[in-house]
Design an enzyme around this catalytic site. Structure first.
Site, PDB file in Angstrom:
ATOM      1  N   ARG B  57      37.979  46.828  42.824  1.00 44.81           N
ATOM      2  CA  ARG B  57      38.851  46.804  43.993  1.00 44.81           C
ATOM      3  C   ARG B  57      40.223  46.320  43.814  1.00 44.81           C
ATOM      4  O   ARG B  57      41.151  46.791  44.243  1.00 44.81           O
ATOM      5  CB  ARG B  57      38.039  46.033  45.202  1.00 44.81           C
ATOM      6  N   THR B  58      40.409  44.997  43.338  1.00 42.42           N
ATOM      7  CA  THR B  58      41.298  44.304  42.878  1.00 42.42           C
ATOM      8  C   THR B  58      42.529  45.137  42.169  1.00 42.42           C
ATOM      9  O   THR B  58      43.774  45.261  42.312  1.00 42.42           O
ATOM     10  CB  THR B  58      41.013  42.927  42.402  1.00 42.42           C
ATOM     11  N   LYS B  86      36.776  41.056  19.640  1.00 42.07           N
ATOM     12  CA  LYS B  86      36.886  40.856  18.157  1.00 42.07           C
ATOM     13  C   LYS B  86      37.405  39.247  17.933  1.00 42.07           C
ATOM     14  O   LYS B  86      37.655  38.840  16.772  1.00 42.07           O
ATOM     15  CB  LYS B  86      37.681  41.739  17.411  1.00 42.07           C
ATOM     16  N   ARG B 107      43.079  39.082  35.468  1.00 42.03           N
ATOM     17  CA  ARG B 107      41.895  38.588  35.982  1.00 42.03           C
ATOM     18  C   ARG B 107      41.080  38.188  34.661  1.00 42.03           C
ATOM     19  O   ARG B 107      41.167  38.948  33.603  1.00 42.03           O
ATOM     20  CB  ARG B 107      40.956  39.525  36.665  1.00 42.03           C
ATOM     21  N   HIS B 135      42.825  32.955  43.473  1.00 39.98           N
ATOM     22  CA  HIS B 135      43.020  34.232  43.709  1.00 39.98           C
ATOM     23  C   HIS B 135      44.003  34.528  44.686  1.00 39.98           C
ATOM     24  O   HIS B 135      43.735  34.841  45.938  1.00 39.98           O
ATOM     25  CB  HIS B 135      41.590  35.041  43.957  1.00 39.98           C
TER      26      HIS B 135
END
Ligand SMILES: [Zn+2]
Lengths: 151, 308
Positions: B57-58, B86, B107, B135
């Site tokens: 969604r974000t 890696k 994020r 957030h």
């Protein structure tokens, strides 16, 4: 009982009134164990009117600045610093907890990025009494007990 | 405040003036977008969306915002497809990606990752969630939704409902609301009350705070009811969870006790905190809240890129 007289120094810094048992940690935080040149003296478990027992650190031939010494404020808030010149105390000051703490304290939050990536951990002092700091990265606050175990 | 090149990391970095400026810019962009259908402020600019953990969604909201501004988007939606797997450091990923883009949205599952990314990058960085920490764009879109519904934020009585202990969304929102003259109703089961230090901070900053576990008892007072999900994992046993869950369901029945003008919000996704029959009522603004994410993110992208 009279206070134990530790060998006087001619020139340098004497950090007095360190809580007993914290002297070695003070030496480590100030990186005095890597000094070359002058003598470094630690007097541990010395009788003190104020603290009961205390540690004293003497550094010969080096003058610590207030800023440097404030790094030890977290573990030795009661410490006093004497700058000695020609066997006399030329300057005296109390340590003060700085507004920002950089590099000496580790964040207690295991999921904080500062514990996983190359960074210099940094904290903002949000309260001195009682001691409370906020991590620059994860914004978690730490209180006295956590701070002491993460120094 | 010079917005060009500014990072958006934590709602703590925002003054009331900053918040108002973002909301006003978002309002303007929403209006312009309605009139013109498509804007071209960010033509030629590239957004990199770095999602080290998935949040569809974000990510879609940010990507939509960038496209609506006329810009383009590159990025990844989970760390497993990248060199991070890696063992590449976050620093190196950021240093690399900034060679390809003009603004970064990140994020990351580690708290503080966005702050570190911002320190490493020369281009602006926007935090789309760092672990359980911040957030900020969610908080700004929440404020935008409230302001759109009431024309103001000052003077409102706002109820926060559900998991107030672990809920990042409600922590940030209440922090942001200290810039306003509001009354807060913290409605939660005993086990999931707002952390003491946050309640203390709210009171110190002049907010009137009421704490209760009784939704029906206070719903009649509220202008806004902000519901959050209560997670089963937070409870020691299932019995306890089921008991608590049932008493915080918002349905048509409970809403009979509410003011006509009450607005119900939710950061979504919901499970069954809000009954679907509420969706069509005049109280529901949680889908409008989702929509708000786009103009607010357009404002932040445009401002930090310096193209508005
Ligand atoms: Zn931290």
């Amino acid at each position: 009982m009279a206070e134990l007289k530790v060998t006087a120094i001619k020139e340098g810094t004497v950090i007095d009134h360190i809580p007993a048992g914290k002297g070695l940690k003070v030496i480590r935080i100030l990186k005095l164990d890597r000094l070359n040149g002058g003598a470094l003296l630690l007097a541990a478990n010395v009788h003190s009117k104020k603290l009961g027992k205390k540690d004293i650190v003497k550094i010969e031939g080096r003058f610590l600045s207030e800023e440097e010494v404030n790094k030890i404020a977290l573990i030795a808030p009661s410490a006093t610093v004497n700058i000695v010149r020609d066997y006399k105390v030329a300057e005296k000051f109390k340590v003060e907890i700085p507004g920002e703490i950089s590099g000496i304290l580790k964040c207690a939050n295991p999921n904080c990025v500062s514990n996983h990536e190359y960074t210099t951990p940094k904290f903002y002092v949000i309260s001195r009494e009682p001691l409370k700091v906020r991590c620059h990265y994860c914004e978690r606050t730490m209180e006295e007990e956590e701070i002491l175990t993460n120094l | 405040m010079d917005w060009k090149n500014r990072d958006v990391i934590s709602i703590r970095d925002f003054s009331r003036e900053d918040i108002e400026f973002v909301l006003k810019t978002a309002e303007r962009l929403e209006r312009e977008l309605k009139e013109k259908g498509h804007l071209d402020y960010a033509t030629g600019k590239i957004l990199a969306t770095l999602f080290f953990e998935p949040s569809t969604r974000t990510r879609l909201s940010f990507e939509s915002a960038m496209h609506r501004l006329g810009g383009s988007v590159i990025g990844f939606s989970e760390a497993s497809s990248t060199s991070v797997r890696k063992g590449e450091s976050l620093r190196d990923t950021i240093k690399t990606v900034e060679q390809y883009s003009d603004v970064i949205v990140i994020r990351h599952p580690k708290e503080g990752a966005a702050r570190l990314a911002a320190e490493v990058a020369d281009i602006p960085v926007i935090n789309a969630g760092d672990g359980s920490n911040q957030h900020p764009t969610q908080t700004l879109l929440d404020l935008y939704t409230i302001k759109s519904a009431f024309g103001k934020i000052d003077g409102l009585r706002i109820g926060l409902l559900g998991d107030l202990k672990y809920g990042r969304t409600v922590h940030s929102l209440s922090e942001a609301l200290t810039h306003y003259d509001v009354e807060l109703y913290l409605i939660s089961p005993e086990l999931l009350r707002m952390p003491r230090h946050i309640v203390e901070e709210l009171r110190e900053r002049g907010i009137r705070v009421h704490e209760t576990d009784d939704l029906e008892g206070v719903i009649g007072e509220l202008d806004v009811l902000y519901a959050t999900r209560i997670q089963k994992e937070r409870f020691p046993d299932e019995q306890e969870y089921l008991k608590v869950k049932g008493s915080y369901v918002i349905d048509r029945e409970v809403l009979k006790k509410a003011k006509e003008t009450l607005k119900v919000m939710h950061p979504l996704p919901r499970v069954d905190e809000i009954h679907p029959s509420v969706d069509s009522s005049k109280h529901a603004i949680y889908f409008k809240q989702v929509f708000s994410g786009v103009p607010v993110r357009m404002a932040l992208l445009g401002l930090t890129l310096g193209v508005l």
